[in-house]
Design a protein around this motif. Structure first.
Motif, mmCIF file in Angstrom:
data_model
loop_
_atom_site.group_PDB
_atom_site.id
_atom_site.type_symbol
_atom_site.label_atom_id
_atom_site.label_comp_id
_atom_site.label_asym_id
_atom_site.label_seq_id
_atom_site.Cartn_x
_atom_site.Cartn_y
_atom_site.Cartn_z
ATOM 1 N N ILE A 44 0.929 -1.326 0.001
ATOM 2 C CA ILE A 44 -0.053 0.021 -0.110
ATOM 3 C C ILE A 44 0.833 1.260 -0.081
ATOM 4 C CG2 ILE A 44 -1.601 1.156 1.353
ATOM 5 C CD1 ILE A 44 -2.765 -1.328 2.128
ATOM 6 N N ILE A 45 1.918 1.145 0.691
ATOM 7 C CA ILE A 45 2.925 2.329 0.618
ATOM 8 C C ILE A 45 3.486 2.429 -0.777
ATOM 9 C CG2 ILE A 45 5.059 3.243 1.836
ATOM 10 C CD1 ILE A 45 4.442 2.060 4.259
ATOM 11 N N GLU A 46 3.646 1.558 -1.134
ATOM 12 C CA GLU A 46 4.101 1.770 -2.558
ATOM 13 C C GLU A 46 3.163 2.060 -3.383
ATOM 14 O OE1 GLU A 46 5.996 -2.767 -2.727
ATOM 15 O OE2 GLU A 46 6.616 -1.695 -4.763
ATOM 16 N N MET A 47 2.078 1.858 -3.365
ATOM 17 C CA MET A 47 0.887 2.664 -4.208
ATOM 18 C C MET A 47 0.639 4.088 -4.033
ATOM 19 S SD MET A 47 -2.172 -0.067 -4.225
ATOM 20 C CE MET A 47 -2.033 -1.574 -3.309
ATOM 21 N N ALA A 48 1.040 4.665 -2.874
ATOM 22 C CA ALA A 48 0.694 5.718 -2.597
ATOM 23 C C ALA A 48 1.379 6.834 -3.288
ATOM 24 C CB ALA A 48 0.937 5.959 -1.001
ATOM 25 N N ASP A 49 0.523 7.932 -3.558
ATOM 26 C CA ASP A 49 1.405 9.112 -4.358
ATOM 27 C C ASP A 49 1.420 10.178 -3.233
ATOM 28 O OD1 ASP A 49 0.970 8.128 -7.191
ATOM 29 O OD2 ASP A 49 -1.177 8.229 -6.775
ATOM 30 N N LEU A 50 0.869 9.979 -2.234
ATOM 31 C CA LEU A 50 0.682 11.037 -1.107
ATOM 32 C C LEU A 50 0.655 10.148 0.387
ATOM 33 C CD1 LEU A 50 1.162 13.781 0.255
ATOM 34 C CD2 LEU A 50 -1.328 14.325 -0.367
ATOM 35 N N PRO A 102 11.676 2.308 -5.839
ATOM 36 C CA PRO A 102 12.107 2.657 -6.988
ATOM 37 C C PRO A 102 11.172 3.832 -7.573
ATOM 38 C CG PRO A 102 10.975 0.629 -7.141
ATOM 39 C CD PRO A 102 11.324 0.943 -5.649
ATOM 40 N N LYS A 103 11.649 4.632 -8.282
ATOM 41 C CA LYS A 103 11.205 5.602 -8.962
ATOM 42 C C LYS A 103 9.840 5.269 -9.561
ATOM 43 C CE LYS A 103 12.243 10.055 -11.403
ATOM 44 N NZ LYS A 103 12.041 10.966 -10.369
ATOM 45 N N LYS A 104 8.930 5.989 -9.748
ATOM 46 C CA LYS A 104 7.472 5.480 -10.325
ATOM 47 C C LYS A 104 7.612 5.858 -11.787
ATOM 48 C CE LYS A 104 4.491 5.542 -6.491
ATOM 49 N NZ LYS A 104 2.975 5.478 -5.924
ATOM 50 N N SER A 105 6.678 5.223 -12.612
ATOM 51 C CA SER A 105 6.803 5.604 -13.959
ATOM 52 C C SER A 105 6.055 6.946 -14.312
ATOM 53 C CB SER A 105 6.322 4.361 -14.862
ATOM 54 O OG SER A 105 4.919 3.987 -14.007
ATOM 55 N N SER A 106 5.249 7.380 -13.238
ATOM 56 C CA SER A 106 4.584 8.720 -13.494
ATOM 57 C C SER A 106 5.343 9.704 -13.379
ATOM 58 C CB SER A 106 3.471 8.688 -12.139
ATOM 59 O OG SER A 106 4.098 8.766 -11.104
ATOM 60 N N ILE A 137 1.578 17.660 -13.536
ATOM 61 C CA ILE A 137 3.027 16.733 -14.086
ATOM 62 C C ILE A 137 2.632 15.614 -15.033
ATOM 63 C CG2 ILE A 137 4.852 15.371 -13.406
ATOM 64 C CD1 ILE A 137 5.062 17.053 -10.980
ATOM 65 N N THR A 138 1.431 14.960 -14.631
ATOM 66 C CA THR A 138 1.117 13.671 -15.399
ATOM 67 C C THR A 138 0.267 14.064 -16.424
ATOM 68 O OG1 THR A 138 -0.805 13.261 -13.859
ATOM 69 C CG2 THR A 138 1.297 12.104 -13.236
ATOM 70 N N THR A 139 -0.397 15.028 -16.559
ATOM 71 C CA THR A 139 -0.967 15.397 -17.609
ATOM 72 C C THR A 139 -0.088 15.685 -18.794
ATOM 73 O OG1 THR A 139 -2.823 16.154 -16.316
ATOM 74 C CG2 THR A 139 -2.865 16.774 -18.878
ATOM 75 N N LYS A 140 0.957 16.691 -18.269
ATOM 76 C CA LYS A 140 2.068 17.016 -19.326
ATOM 77 C C LYS A 140 2.805 15.926 -19.858
ATOM 78 C CE LYS A 140 3.447 21.628 -17.996
ATOM 79 N NZ LYS A 140 4.252 22.591 -17.014
ATOM 80 N N ASN A 141 3.014 14.773 -18.949
ATOM 81 C CA ASN A 141 3.808 13.740 -19.470
ATOM 82 C C ASN A 141 3.170 12.435 -20.107
ATOM 83 O OD1 ASN A 141 3.020 12.128 -17.089
ATOM 84 N ND2 ASN A 141 5.020 12.474 -15.959
ATOM 85 N N ALA A 142 1.694 12.980 -20.116
ATOM 86 C CA ALA A 142 0.745 11.934 -20.646
ATOM 87 C C ALA A 142 0.595 10.563 -19.671
ATOM 88 C CB ALA A 142 1.088 11.507 -22.163
#
Lengths: 356, 356
Positions: free
Chosen positions: B222-228, B257-261, B291-296
Motif C-alpha cells: 500500500i505504501i508503494e501505491m501511495a502518491d501521497l 524505485p522511482k515511479k513511472s509517473s 505533471i502527469t497530464t504534461k507527460n501523458a
C-alpha cells in the motif's frame, strides 16, 4: 623445435580432472546410448535410487518437446504412489544472505543423520534470462559430492507457472527416488516465494542482522509465510546484532495472527560457515512436523496445495485458450480502442468478448 | 383524561425534522411514482445534474434484478461520452485514522473552490456482512448537506469484483452528473486497496504518527501505491510526533524505485479536525495532475486501468462459466479424490478437466 616450450604459467602437478566430471562424462555417454529407454524401466531405476535415471526423467519432464510429454506422464504416474514421503522445506532470502552456504551446511548435517537430501530451486529470473540460481553447483562444493544429496539447477520455462509445474513434478520424482528431505530454494523477491510456499511443508526465511526490511527487499507477506526466521551470519562481530535482530523479529511475529497450523513461528540465529545453530534449526523442523502431523495439519496443507495447483493450472489454461483465439485477439484490440474513445466500458467490452 | 400528560423526558422546542430528511422523503415519493422512467430520460436528467436521477440510476446499476440490466447498460452508454472529466482520488487508512473527518474537511475545502465532489466507498466487508463504511452518513455532517457534494454508501455485492464493477460504473455516472472530484474511500486492509488503486488517478494514504506499520495493519504494497502519505491528527500534543513520522516516511519512500509517473510520492502532515494542511494536500494533487497530464501518464494510466478491468472481468467470468458446469463440478470432486490418493497429479487432473 621439438624442445618443449617453457611457459610463464606455472603448471601444478597432480591436478586431475575431478571425479565428478569424470562420472558425469560417463553418465552422459550412457544416457545418449540409452536415449530410447522405456519410461517404465526409468521408473524402476528411479525406485532403485538410480540418480542417472532420475536426472534423465527430470530432463524429460522439463522438455519442451511435445513427443516427450507421454513418457513424462508415464514416469510421473509410476512414481506417484512412491512419492509424498518427505519433508519439503522452502528456503528464501535475498542474495547475499548466504542461502547456498546455508544449504551446503544444512544438507551435509542432514545426510550425516542418514537423510537423503534433494535440492531444487525456483528462480523467477530463469523464466526470462534462462539464468539459474543453482546453475553454479560449485557454490555447494561438499554437498555436490555427497552421495546422499542430489542438486538440480532450477528449471527454465516461459512463465513462473511453467517453472513451478516442472519443479512440483520434480519433487515427485525425487521422493520416489528415496529423497526424504526436499529443499526448494528461491530468491526473496517477487512472486516466487508464494509459489514455493505453495509446494512446501515448512518455510524458512533467512535474514541478516542490521539491515532493515526495506534494505533486505523482503515483502511483509513473506514474513507472514515463514515458519522459521533464521538470522544467518551470526558469527564474530555480527553475533550481538544477530541476537538483537532475533529479539526484534520475535516481537514482530507476535503481532501476526495465530497460524492455522497451531505452530508458532520461531526465530533463531545461525552461522552456516561456522556450523552453529544448524542442528537447532533441524530440530525445529522436526518439532513442526510432529505437531502438524498430530493435529493433521500437515496432510491437510498438502491437500490444499494440490487443490491450489489444480485450480491454478486450470485458470492459466482457460485464459491461454481464450486469448489465443484469432477472433478474440482481433476483437480485443477493437474493444480496447472503443474503451479509449469512451464508446464502451471495460465491463461491457468483456461481456461482448465472452459472448463471441 | 383529555389533559396532556406530563412527561419526565424534556422535549426541546424548535427541533424540526432536518431539511435533508424532508427532501429525501419527497424525492423517495417522486422516485416511486417515476419507477417506470425511461433510461434515456434518466441520462438527460443526470447530465442536467439532477441528483435524484443520479441516485436512481446508481440503484439500477447496483440492482441484482436481471430486468434492470438493460436499463443500466443504456444509462451507462448515455453517460460515457460525458464522463472521465474528473480527478479520481483514492483514500485509504486503517479505522481510526480519521478518514471520515478528513473527507468531510477535504470535501468542504474543495466545494469552496467551486468543485463538485462525489464520495464513494469500497468496503471489503460489505460483500460479506452487507455492512458499509459510508453507510453512516452522519459521520460527514456538513458534507452531506453540501449541495455540491454527493455521498453514496458503498455498493454491496457477492464479491469484491462485483462491488468494484458497480463502483467503477458509479464513477462514470457521477462524472456525467458534473462531479469533477471523485473520492473513493476504503479501509486499509486486504485486497480492496489494489481494487481502489486500479480505478483512481491519485492514491492518498492516511497514517497516524507513532504507531508502527504492523500496528497500523498497513501492508507494504500500500505504501508503494501511495502518491501521497498524509499523517493525520497532526494537532496539539501529536504535532511533534507527526512531524517526526513525516521525516521517517520521507526517508522510507526514498528506498522505493522511482515511479513511472515521474511523480515523487510526497509525505505531509494534516489535521482534519483543525483544518490544517488540507489546502496543501489539494495543491499536491493539482501538482500531480499537472505533471502527469504534461507527460501523458495521466491518460496512459486510465487506459491501463480500463484494460486491467476488461481482462479482470473476462478472467472472473471464464472461471465462473467453467466451474459452474455440472459435469466439471462432479469431475472436479473425483479428481481431487484421485490426487489425495496419489493416483494423479494436480497438473494431470487439470488437463483432464480441461479436455472434458
Amino acid at each position: 623445435m621439438d624442445k618443449p616450450k617453457k611457459s610463464a604459467l606455472i603448471q601444478k602437478d597432480g591436478v586431475s580432472i575431478s571425479e565428478i566430471t569424470n562420472k558425469n562424462s560417463i553418465e552422459n555417454l550412457k544416457n545418449k546410448r540409452k536415449s530410447e529407454m522405456d519410461p517404465n524401466e526409468l521408473v524402476d531405476s528411479i525406485l532403485n535410487k538410480d540418480i542417472t535415471a532420475l536426472s534423465r526423467a527430470i530432463t524429460l519432464i522439463e522438455s519442451k518437446n511435445p513427443k516427450h510429454l507421454k513418457a513424462a506422464n508415464t514416469i510421473l504416474k509410476g512414481c506417484l504412489p512412491h512419492a509424498n514421503k518427505s519433508v519439503r522445506i522452502g528456503i528464501t532470502g535475498i542474495p547475499g544472505v548466504g542461502k547456498s552456504s546455508f544449504i551446503e551446511t544444512f544438507g551435509n548435517h542432514l545426510t550425516k543423520l542418514g537423510k537423503r537430501v534433494a535440492v531444487l530451486a525456483i528462480d523467477p529470473s530463469s523464466s526470462v534470462s534462462r539464468g539459474s540460481i543453482l546453475g553454479d553447483k560449485t557454490r555447494m562444493e561438499d554437498l555436490v559430492k555427497n552421495d546422499n544429496a542430489y542438486i538440480r539447477p532450477s528449471a527454465s520455462g516461459d512463465s513462473l507457472g511453467g517453472v513451478a509445474r516442472k519443479t512440483r513434478e520434480t519433487i515427485t520424482l525425487c521422493e520416489a527416488a528415496g529423497f526424504n528431505i526436499i529443499i526448494i530454494e528461491t530468491v526473496g523477491v517477487g512472486q516466487s516465494e508464494t509459489t514455493v510456499h505453495s509446494m512446501v511443508d515448512f518455510f524458512l526465511l533467512l535474514k541478516l542482522a542490521g539491515a532493515g526490511d526495506e534494505l533486505q527487499g523482503i515483502k511483509r507477506g513473506i514474513i507472514e509465510m515463514a515458519d522459521l526466521i533464521a538470522i544467518n551470519k551470526a558469527d564474530g562481530d555480527n553475533l550481538k546484532a544477530a541476537k538483537l535482530a532475533k529479539t526484534e523479529f520475535t516481537r514482530a511475529l507476535h503481532l501476526y495472527p495465530k497460524k492455522s497450523s497451531n505452530w508458532n513461528p520461531k526465530v533463531t540465529v545461525c552461522s552456516a560457515t561456522e556450523n552453529t545453530g544448524i542442528d537447532k534449526i533441524w530440530s525445529m523442523v522436526l518439532d513442526y512436523v510432529e505437531i502438524t502431523t498430530k493435529n493433521a495439519y500437515f496432510i491437510k496443507k498438502r491437500n490444499e496445495q494440490n487443490k491450489y495447483w489444480l485450480l491454478q493450472t486450470i485458470e492459466t489454461q482457460l485464459k491461454f485458450y481464450f486469448f489465443n483465439q484469432p477472433k478474440i485477439k482481433k476483437e480485443l484490440k477493437n474493444q480496447l480502442q472503443l474503451i479509449e474513445n469512451n464508446k464502451t466500458t471495460p465491463f461491457a467490452a468483456a461481456d461482448y468478448l465472452l459472448n463471441l
